[in-house]
Write a protein that holds these residues in place. Structure first.
Motif, PDB file in Angstrom:
ATOM      1  N   THR A 193      53.084 115.349  47.602  1.00  0.00           N
ATOM      2  CA  THR A 193      54.232 116.140  48.076  1.00  0.00           C
ATOM      3  C   THR A 193      53.938 117.629  47.967  1.00  0.00           C
ATOM      4  OG1 THR A 193      55.745 114.390  47.380  1.00  0.00           O
ATOM      5  CG2 THR A 193      56.696 116.576  47.728  1.00  0.00           C
ATOM      6  N   VAL A 194      53.412 118.069  46.826  1.00  0.00           N
ATOM      7  CA  VAL A 194      53.085 119.484  46.635  1.00  0.00           C
ATOM      8  C   VAL A 194      51.988 119.909  47.609  1.00  0.00           C
ATOM      9  CG1 VAL A 194      52.091 121.150  45.013  1.00  0.00           C
ATOM     10  CG2 VAL A 194      53.851 119.555  44.238  1.00  0.00           C
ATOM     11  N   PHE A 195      50.980 119.057  47.786  1.00  0.00           N
ATOM     12  CA  PHE A 195      49.898 119.371  48.713  1.00  0.00           C
ATOM     13  C   PHE A 195      50.430 119.501  50.138  1.00  0.00           C
ATOM     14  CE2 PHE A 195      46.803 117.711  51.793  1.00  0.00           C
ATOM     15  CZ  PHE A 195      45.813 118.674  51.662  1.00  0.00           C
ATOM     16  N   THR A 196      51.277 118.587  50.562  1.00  0.00           N
ATOM     17  CA  THR A 196      51.825 118.618  51.926  1.00  0.00           C
ATOM     18  C   THR A 196      52.694 119.855  52.125  1.00  0.00           C
ATOM     19  OG1 THR A 196      51.794 116.203  51.991  1.00  0.00           O
ATOM     20  CG2 THR A 196      53.204 117.334  53.605  1.00  0.00           C
ATOM     21  N   PHE A 197      53.578 120.154  51.169  1.00  0.00           N
ATOM     22  CA  PHE A 197      54.450 121.320  51.280  1.00  0.00           C
ATOM     23  C   PHE A 197      53.629 122.609  51.326  1.00  0.00           C
ATOM     24  CE2 PHE A 197      57.030 124.678  49.338  1.00  0.00           C
ATOM     25  CZ  PHE A 197      58.080 124.712  50.254  1.00  0.00           C
ATOM     26  N   SER A 198      52.645 122.714  50.474  1.00  0.00           N
ATOM     27  CA  SER A 198      51.812 123.928  50.449  1.00  0.00           C
ATOM     28  C   SER A 198      51.041 124.093  51.750  1.00  0.00           C
ATOM     29  CB  SER A 198      50.821 123.863  49.288  1.00  0.00           C
ATOM     30  OG  SER A 198      51.496 123.758  48.078  1.00  0.00           O
ATOM     31  N   THR A 199      50.499 123.000  52.278  1.00  0.00           N
ATOM     32  CA  THR A 199      49.763 123.071  53.540  1.00  0.00           C
ATOM     33  C   THR A 199      50.670 123.501  54.686  1.00  0.00           C
ATOM     34  OG1 THR A 199      48.279 121.344  52.767  1.00  0.00           O
ATOM     35  CG2 THR A 199      48.318 121.747  55.131  1.00  0.00           C
ATOM     36  N   LEU A 200      51.882 122.938  54.731  1.00  0.00           N
ATOM     37  CA  LEU A 200      52.830 123.339  55.782  1.00  0.00           C
ATOM     38  C   LEU A 200      53.242 124.799  55.639  1.00  0.00           C
ATOM     39  CD1 LEU A 200      55.124 120.172  55.957  1.00  0.00           C
ATOM     40  CD2 LEU A 200      53.428 120.936  57.630  1.00  0.00           C
ATOM     41  N   LEU A 201      53.451 125.264  54.423  1.00  0.00           N
ATOM     42  CA  LEU A 201      53.856 126.657  54.190  1.00  0.00           C
ATOM     43  C   LEU A 201      52.750 127.620  54.609  1.00  0.00           C
ATOM     44  CD1 LEU A 201      56.065 128.490  53.030  1.00  0.00           C
ATOM     45  CD2 LEU A 201      54.926 128.320  50.823  1.00  0.00           C
ATOM     46  N   VAL A 202      51.528 127.355  54.224  1.00  0.00           N
ATOM     47  CA  VAL A 202      50.405 128.222  54.609  1.00  0.00           C
ATOM     48  C   VAL A 202      50.221 128.193  56.125  1.00  0.00           C
ATOM     49  CG1 VAL A 202      47.900 128.521  54.438  1.00  0.00           C
ATOM     50  CG2 VAL A 202      49.245 128.099  52.380  1.00  0.00           C
TER      51      VAL A 202
END
Length: 134
Positions: free
Chosen positions: A20-29
């Motif tokens: 979840t953290v990886f997906t959110f961070s990737t989408l934000l960047v």
């Protein structure tokens, strides 16, 4: 045979929170990169277009304080913007100067021009007398 299982060893792969953290961070960047790219493509070279908005004057502490808002609607920043506020009621009218260090494109800054309390705010006129291009 001893079947003692060691529970301190990390399990293989990522758990749901890590994904979840990886997906959110990737989408934000990715969203930030897209926004910067769109802003770069839409950018046009042009001068700063400065607009002055005079606010409602108020008498405080024995002084007439006139809010001055400066808005940069242009494509470049303006540095050391000087605004002169002049009394137009007489030839020897009073004046005040307000300096703004930095006005980025698409931004607004606010300052105050100060006059004696007996000054008529309706007779005050503000104009930009100059700015620097960085």
């Amino acid at each position: 045979m001893n079947q003692n299982r060691n529970t301190d060893q990390p399990s293989e792969g990522k758990n749901a929170l890590e994904w979840t953290v990886f997906t959110f961070s990737t989408l934000l960047v990715g969203a930030i990169i897209v926004l910067l790219g769109v802003d770069t493509l839409r950018w046009k070279e042009g001068p700063a277009r400065l607009e002055i908005v005079k606010g409602d004057a108020k008498t405080e502490d024995g002084q007439l304080r006139v809010p001055i808002h400066i808005i940069n609607r242009g494509e470049t920043v303006a540095v050391n913007v000087t605004v002169e506020v002049t009394d137009t009621s007489s030839a020897q009218g009073k004046n005040a100067t307000v300096n703004f260090d930095f006005v980025p494109r698409g931004a607004m800054r606010e300052g105050r021009a100060i006059f004696p309390p007996d000054q008529d705010p309706a007779k005050l006129e503000a104009r930009i007398s100059g700015y620097e291009v960085p």
